[in-house]
Design a protein around this motif. Sequence first.
Motif, mmCIF file in Angstrom:
data_model
loop_
_atom_site.group_PDB
_atom_site.id
_atom_site.type_symbol
_atom_site.label_atom_id
_atom_site.label_comp_id
_atom_site.label_asym_id
_atom_site.label_seq_id
_atom_site.Cartn_x
_atom_site.Cartn_y
_atom_site.Cartn_z
ATOM 1 N N GLN A 1 0.815 -1.294 -0.128
ATOM 2 C CA GLN A 1 -0.139 0.154 0.006
ATOM 3 C C GLN A 1 0.891 1.181 -0.005
ATOM 4 O O GLN A 1 1.808 1.476 0.976
ATOM 5 N N GLY A 2 0.824 2.100 -0.908
ATOM 6 C CA GLY A 2 1.551 3.465 -0.919
ATOM 7 C C GLY A 2 2.856 3.243 -1.194
ATOM 8 O O GLY A 2 3.749 3.637 -0.588
ATOM 9 N N GLU B 1 -8.347 15.325 -3.115
ATOM 10 C CA GLU B 1 -7.830 14.034 -3.111
ATOM 11 C C GLU B 1 -9.172 13.123 -3.183
ATOM 12 O O GLU B 1 -10.219 13.328 -2.752
ATOM 13 N N GLN B 2 -8.653 12.045 -3.699
ATOM 14 C CA GLN B 2 -9.807 10.821 -3.938
ATOM 15 C C GLN B 2 -10.084 10.049 -2.560
ATOM 16 O O GLN B 2 -8.905 9.439 -2.016
ATOM 17 N N LYS C 1 -6.575 8.007 1.410
ATOM 18 C CA LYS C 1 -6.819 9.026 0.343
ATOM 19 C C LYS C 1 -5.863 8.797 -0.901
ATOM 20 O O LYS C 1 -4.550 8.421 -0.562
ATOM 21 N N SER C 2 -5.921 9.193 -1.953
ATOM 22 C CA SER C 2 -5.100 9.242 -3.067
ATOM 23 C C SER C 2 -4.911 10.632 -3.783
ATOM 24 O O SER C 2 -5.815 11.206 -3.845
ATOM 25 N N ASN C 3 -3.623 10.988 -3.809
ATOM 26 C CA ASN C 3 -3.422 12.439 -4.370
ATOM 27 C C ASN C 3 -2.962 12.368 -5.862
ATOM 28 O O ASN C 3 -2.837 13.225 -6.193
ATOM 29 N N TRP D 1 -1.258 4.648 -14.923
ATOM 30 C CA TRP D 1 -1.214 5.363 -13.394
ATOM 31 C C TRP D 1 0.175 4.562 -12.784
ATOM 32 O O TRP D 1 0.880 5.186 -12.217
ATOM 33 N N GLN E 1 3.381 7.021 -11.365
ATOM 34 C CA GLN E 1 3.614 7.323 -9.948
ATOM 35 C C GLN E 1 4.876 7.115 -9.322
ATOM 36 O O GLN E 1 5.210 7.716 -8.412
ATOM 37 N N THR F 1 -2.633 17.860 -5.261
ATOM 38 C CA THR F 1 -3.531 16.641 -5.917
ATOM 39 C C THR F 1 -3.248 16.681 -7.438
ATOM 40 O O THR F 1 -3.512 17.730 -7.771
#
Length: 710
Positions: A171-172, A365-366, A376-378, A411, A415, A427
Amino acid sequence: MFNVTKKEMQWGDETLTLETGKVARQADGTVIATLGETSVMANVTFAKKQKEGQDFFPLTVHYQEKYYAAGKVPGGFFKREARPTEKETLTARLIDRPIRPLFAPGFKNEVLVMCTVLSHDLENDPDVVAMIAASAALTISGAPFMGPIAGCRVGFVDGEYVLNPSVDDMQGLRNNPEQRLDLVVAGTKGAVMMVESEAYELTEDEMLGAVTFAHEQIQPVIDLIVSLAEETAKEPFEFTPPDYSALYDAVKAAGEDKMRAAYAITDKQERTSAVAAVKEEIQAALTEEQLADANLGSALKKLESTVLRGDVVKNGKRIDGRRTDEVRPIVAETGLLPRTHGSALFTRGETQGLVVTTLGTGDDEQFIDALHGNFKSNFMLHYNFPPYSVGEVGRVGSPGRREIGHGKLAWRALQAVLPAATDFPYTIRIVSEITESNGSSSMASVCGGSLSMMDAGVPLKAAVAGVAMGLVLEDDGSYAVLTDILGDEDHLGDMDFKVAGTAEGITSLQMDIKVQGITPEIMKTALAQAKEGRLHILGEMNKALDGAAEFSAHAPRIETMQIPTDKIREVIGSGGKVIREIVETSGAKVDINDDGIIKIASSDAEAIQKAHDMIYSIVAEPEEGKVYKGKVVKLVDFGAFVNFFGKRDGLVHVSQIENRRLNHPSDVLKEGQEVFVKLVGFDDRGKVRLSMKVVDQETGEEAAKEEDAE
């Protein structure tokens, strides 16, 4: 009542269990796979008869995450699982891609595979477990499935490959410098069938090593599925592939030369029209009985495939005249749209993407409500593929599986080069509008996305380019690897191999294989050829960038500041009263996280400064000896109370107002008057002592020292 069969093995640090015979017994095949405490049920059903006139294979794969699996209630108004999430859609594609090529050639009966997450331990990702469960259910169902397959996830830490890293580790990934890879591989006993990855500039050798490691690790899982099938598999469905050799001979005799001539046309639209015309001519030469044959579509496709594939392997000649390692002509442009924050038009041959970058604040942010937790995702990337991009008419609706899958691939590729949120607190949303398509629009989205972000002033670590590779593998083992494949080469070839990355290494790899026989040698050749293509494309992209792009005048400015965590409550205030006042007074957006990082955003620099000063006055402590501008808030007999530092008040004793004796402070002051004060110290009780007489009230500068002494 139940005839339960259970198989288990130690796989890495967890126990993998396969069980059948107790649940959903009316399905053709049902298996519950469990890894650790993550359980997924796969149910397989297939029609026992092909629909009349159907000339395609109707396989549908669904993957469902039930929130009860993690002890959660779904978000939203209705409080139940609704349309598939992005994760569910991507996982369904992940399962579909390796199993689809393994059904017997000519099998066109409808097949439904449903995978349901029953339990999630928040450690083991259910996507790999679902893939294993689906493979096992297909293997025991009796369907003509030439599996089994198995899959696993691979991480890469300190030069070592890690089998099935935890959900938290993956994650992340961008914020975890120790982890450099999130790779999912699926394969059979003898071949890799599918690869999906997110990487941090890995070399070609490191990536190939990860794929090889994964293929080795899935072997015992395949053996476990075989062991389960030996005891529980149903009788194989009686299916004989249709023999349409006589029909194919007639089709070939009627139009091979004309089809070859049609495929010699380099322009896509002209070639498509010519191929369609040849098909009509072929059909005109056939008998009514041959026209009524349900295998006519397969025979025509086989002729197309033979024409295209033969020339490529034997002569190294592609349908548009290029060499096997040649990239189509590229034109890259930036700054097309005047009011957007960043824009780029990337054209490669007959594939074109208009890609736009928008920069937002923390409010943009999503928010993602996921099974393993909310986060959250920026960074967002949305891919659109309208019908006009391929010269067709059609219904336009919400994004389908293809749009979601291609967008996620782009994506993943981009990223890895994004700046840290602490360095660039924006974001970022990218939208890729595919305006033309003839092969690898997802890689055009990668190239255009990189360009548009740089046009918006995003400080990327490096530019990213992507290229799609293809393969034509003949029965005798001869093959040709194709760089920058066309749509027809993808459709009629044996491999779709997309590689994206920087000049230093790979950031994303996606591979789908349609045949069993891809050797490490072929993969190594494809990776090396892809690197050459990627470097060439990066060189063409650099021509579109004339130095560093200026930050868009239309994008919001964001300033960050760090405050002590024990001051967060004071900045927010009771019920958010203080922060609302800051936003309303300054006109800037203010966002505070739990670590005390505050983002202040506005297109107006004065608004940002005003909000910054208001926050600073709340969290900072006044300094002794410093001059402040304040406002008289109350007059009393012995002096004046002055609000001089945020919400902080201090007393100016009547003797400290002027260098003369006053009967009452009201002789020279009134409430609401702005004055300059110096913080001269604190009394025994910690109360602030202020002085006006030591400060020039016109300039705000301290008066001469001899006046202080008085």
